[in-house]
Scaffold this motif. Structure first.
Motif, PDB file in Angstrom:
ATOM      1  N   ALA A 170       0.716  -1.165  -0.013  1.00  0.00           N
ATOM      2  CA  ALA A 170       0.016  -0.002  -0.018  1.00  0.00           C
ATOM      3  C   ALA A 170       0.864   1.221  -0.145  1.00  0.00           C
ATOM      4  O   ALA A 170       0.297   2.351   0.247  1.00  0.00           O
ATOM      5  CB  ALA A 170      -0.994   0.025   1.188  1.00  0.00           C
ATOM      6  N   GLU A 171       2.246   1.188  -0.229  1.00  0.00           N
ATOM      7  CA  GLU A 171       3.083   2.363  -0.164  1.00  0.00           C
ATOM      8  C   GLU A 171       2.552   3.329  -1.167  1.00  0.00           C
ATOM      9  O   GLU A 171       2.321   3.114  -2.343  1.00  0.00           O
ATOM     10  CB  GLU A 171       4.468   1.989  -0.529  1.00  0.00           C
ATOM     11  CG  GLU A 171       4.954   1.302   0.813  1.00  0.00           C
ATOM     12  CD  GLU A 171       6.319   0.715   0.464  1.00  0.00           C
ATOM     13  OE1 GLU A 171       6.887   0.723  -0.644  1.00  0.00           O
ATOM     14  OE2 GLU A 171       7.010   0.277   1.368  1.00  0.00           O
ATOM     15  N   GLY A 172       2.487   4.656  -0.786  1.00  0.00           N
ATOM     16  CA  GLY A 172       2.232   5.611  -1.803  1.00  0.00           C
ATOM     17  C   GLY A 172       0.707   5.981  -1.808  1.00  0.00           C
ATOM     18  O   GLY A 172       0.185   6.845  -2.336  1.00  0.00           O
ATOM     19  N   GLY A 173      -0.121   5.048  -1.092  1.00  0.00           N
ATOM     20  CA  GLY A 173      -1.518   5.287  -0.881  1.00  0.00           C
ATOM     21  C   GLY A 173      -2.186   6.168   0.383  1.00  0.00           C
ATOM     22  O   GLY A 173      -1.306   6.625   1.091  1.00  0.00           O
ATOM     23  N   LEU A 174      -3.102   5.807   0.389  1.00  0.00           N
ATOM     24  CA  LEU A 174      -4.123   6.779   1.477  1.00  0.00           C
ATOM     25  C   LEU A 174      -4.105   5.553   2.723  1.00  0.00           C
ATOM     26  O   LEU A 174      -4.859   4.680   2.610  1.00  0.00           O
ATOM     27  CB  LEU A 174      -5.323   7.371   1.095  1.00  0.00           C
ATOM     28  CG  LEU A 174      -6.280   7.942   2.166  1.00  0.00           C
ATOM     29  CD1 LEU A 174      -5.582   9.179   2.578  1.00  0.00           C
ATOM     30  CD2 LEU A 174      -7.559   8.136   1.730  1.00  0.00           C
ATOM     31  N   LEU A 175      -3.664   5.837   3.852  1.00  0.00           N
ATOM     32  CA  LEU A 175      -3.664   5.291   5.224  1.00  0.00           C
ATOM     33  C   LEU A 175      -4.896   5.702   6.048  1.00  0.00           C
ATOM     34  O   LEU A 175      -4.691   6.980   6.253  1.00  0.00           O
ATOM     35  CB  LEU A 175      -2.606   4.998   5.880  1.00  0.00           C
ATOM     36  CG  LEU A 175      -2.449   3.962   6.907  1.00  0.00           C
ATOM     37  CD1 LEU A 175      -1.121   3.199   6.956  1.00  0.00           C
ATOM     38  CD2 LEU A 175      -2.581   4.812   8.254  1.00  0.00           C
ATOM     39  N   SER A 242     -12.165   3.012  -1.667  1.00  0.00           N
ATOM     40  CA  SER A 242     -11.250   4.430  -1.723  1.00  0.00           C
ATOM     41  C   SER A 242     -10.235   4.523  -0.905  1.00  0.00           C
ATOM     42  O   SER A 242      -9.282   5.486  -0.935  1.00  0.00           O
ATOM     43  CB  SER A 242     -12.377   5.709  -1.436  1.00  0.00           C
ATOM     44  OG  SER A 242     -12.730   5.442  -0.195  1.00  0.00           O
ATOM     45  N   VAL A 243      -9.829   3.219  -0.045  1.00  0.00           N
ATOM     46  CA  VAL A 243      -8.564   3.403   0.661  1.00  0.00           C
ATOM     47  C   VAL A 243      -7.747   2.552   0.493  1.00  0.00           C
ATOM     48  O   VAL A 243      -8.084   1.295   0.146  1.00  0.00           O
ATOM     49  CB  VAL A 243      -9.233   3.135   2.142  1.00  0.00           C
ATOM     50  CG1 VAL A 243      -8.086   3.312   3.036  1.00  0.00           C
ATOM     51  CG2 VAL A 243     -10.402   4.554   2.440  1.00  0.00           C
ATOM     52  N   ASP A 244      -6.352   2.585   0.656  1.00  0.00           N
ATOM     53  CA  ASP A 244      -5.425   1.672   0.372  1.00  0.00           C
ATOM     54  C   ASP A 244      -4.821   0.945   1.468  1.00  0.00           C
ATOM     55  O   ASP A 244      -4.720  -0.126   1.210  1.00  0.00           O
ATOM     56  CB  ASP A 244      -4.145   2.596  -0.236  1.00  0.00           C
ATOM     57  CG  ASP A 244      -4.607   3.199  -1.608  1.00  0.00           C
ATOM     58  OD1 ASP A 244      -4.456   2.330  -2.340  1.00  0.00           O
ATOM     59  OD2 ASP A 244      -4.677   4.156  -1.381  1.00  0.00           O
ATOM     60  N   ALA A 245      -4.859   1.424   2.781  1.00  0.00           N
ATOM     61  CA  ALA A 245      -4.470   0.832   3.935  1.00  0.00           C
ATOM     62  C   ALA A 245      -5.531   1.236   4.993  1.00  0.00           C
ATOM     63  O   ALA A 245      -5.714   2.533   5.344  1.00  0.00           O
ATOM     64  CB  ALA A 245      -3.071   1.160   4.151  1.00  0.00           C
TER      65      ALA A 245
END
Length: 338
Positions: A170-175, A242-245
């Protein structure tokens, strides 16, 4: 309490292709005087639409990350764009479908179902209400959280390192750091620079106030893509996928309904998104039989589960690639959205 340590299970995650972290979106159309945010998140949060104004066509529109907790439609923002604290604090949000408005007070955005109600007051179970106490919020990072080490929690730095390993896809995403408490890990995730944005989310108003008190002591975090949101983990204010992590540190045992919460987390995760959580186990195979009755009695006030129950919950909600590490009554587990 004496418990023998169990062996540590190994990590097992497949890498997923990611878009560049610094990818840009095209200029956005205007909806009268309403502005939509321009902070950089993964392209999975961007939809291609035609603007109302007719000035440009087939351009990318970045959809507001916050959604109505009633209908889950993206909110319309009036105010400065961005995910940082100042931008969110100075903005107003409204749902077109429900005609309900949401505002930021005390530096956090209230996106609970009860936001703005005058007469109705909702009381959660005692284990949830405990953390709304100003005293508990003040003590959380001043001894309360550190006491978990006696039950096998490896300490804040090691927990963060372990979580980062799980979150590599999930690096680079929204947590989203659900049940963030005083923001202990929210701040660590933000300072790592690993994510395009971090949302510190909790149901407790006092925990979020304490979180802000810590944040304002560090200018690098204060100006980063970090937002404070009050919300119910069983009714997350984000659109599906809509969420990465999602991170939930020492939280699952406090949730009124772990099954509802994990179902919600699964809903908001994108395909390939990662869920990482830690909690206390009710017992393990190494738990001495003499203390089992005491653990069972304690579970009447908290949702202490077994490792098998946690895995069953995650897989029944549709998550895959489940893996965990166990030490005494501590467990860190992770799973992915297919």
């Amino acid at each position: 309490m004496t418990m023998a340590s169990s062996s540590m299970h190994q990590l097992s995650f497949a890498r997923h292709p990611l878009l560049p972290r610094n990818s840009r979106v095209q200029p956005r159309p205007q909806f009268s005087s309403v502005r939509l945010p321009s902070f950089s998140v993964r392209a999975s949060s961007v939809l291609a639409v035609e603007p109302d104004t007719g000035t440009q066509k087939d351009q990318n529109l970045e959809v507001e990350i916050f959604s109505c907790p009633i209908c889950y439609e993206p909110l319309i923002r009036r105010g400065p764009s961005g995910l940082n604290l100042e931008a969110v604090y100075r903005s107003g949000f409204k749902c077109k479908n429900c005609n309900k408005s949401y505002s930021s007070k005390n530096n956090f955005l209230d996106l609970t179902l009860t936001a703005g109600l005058r007469d109705y007051v909702e009381v959660k179970p005692a284990r949830s209400e405990l953390f709304r106490s100003p005293l508990v919020s003040f003590l959380y990072e001043r001894g309360w959280r550190q006491s978990f080490n006696g039950s096998g929690f490896p300490g804040q730095d090691e927990e963060f390192k372990m979580a980062q390993e799980y979150f590599r896809p999930a690096e680079g995403g929204l947590l989203v750091d659900v049940s963030c408490g005083s923001g202990l890990f929210s701040r660590k995730f933000t300072k790592s620079g690993t994510y395009s944005g971090v949302i510190a989310l909790d149901y407790s108003e006092n925990m979020l106030r304490q979180c802000y008190d810590f944040i304002k002591q560090d200018d690098t975090i204060l100006k980063a893509n970090l937002a404070l949101v009050r919300a119910d983990v069983s009714r997350l204010p984000f659109s599906s996928g809509s969420v990465d992590a999602v991170h939930a540190g020492a939280a699952l045992h406090c949730w009124p309904s772990p099954s509802n919460a994990i179902a919600e987390i699964t809903r908001v995760l994108r395909s390939g998104g990662v869920f990482v959580g830690t909690t206390f186990l009710r017992y393990t195979s190494s738990t001495p039989w003499i203390i089992l009755p005491f653990r069972q009695r304690a579970s009447q006030n908290y949702s202490f589960l077994t490792a098998e129950e946690i895995e069953d919950l995650c897989t029944s909600c549709g998550l895959t690639n489940y893996t965990s590490k166990i030490q005494q009554s501590f467990i860190m587990f992770s799973a992915q959205k297919p």
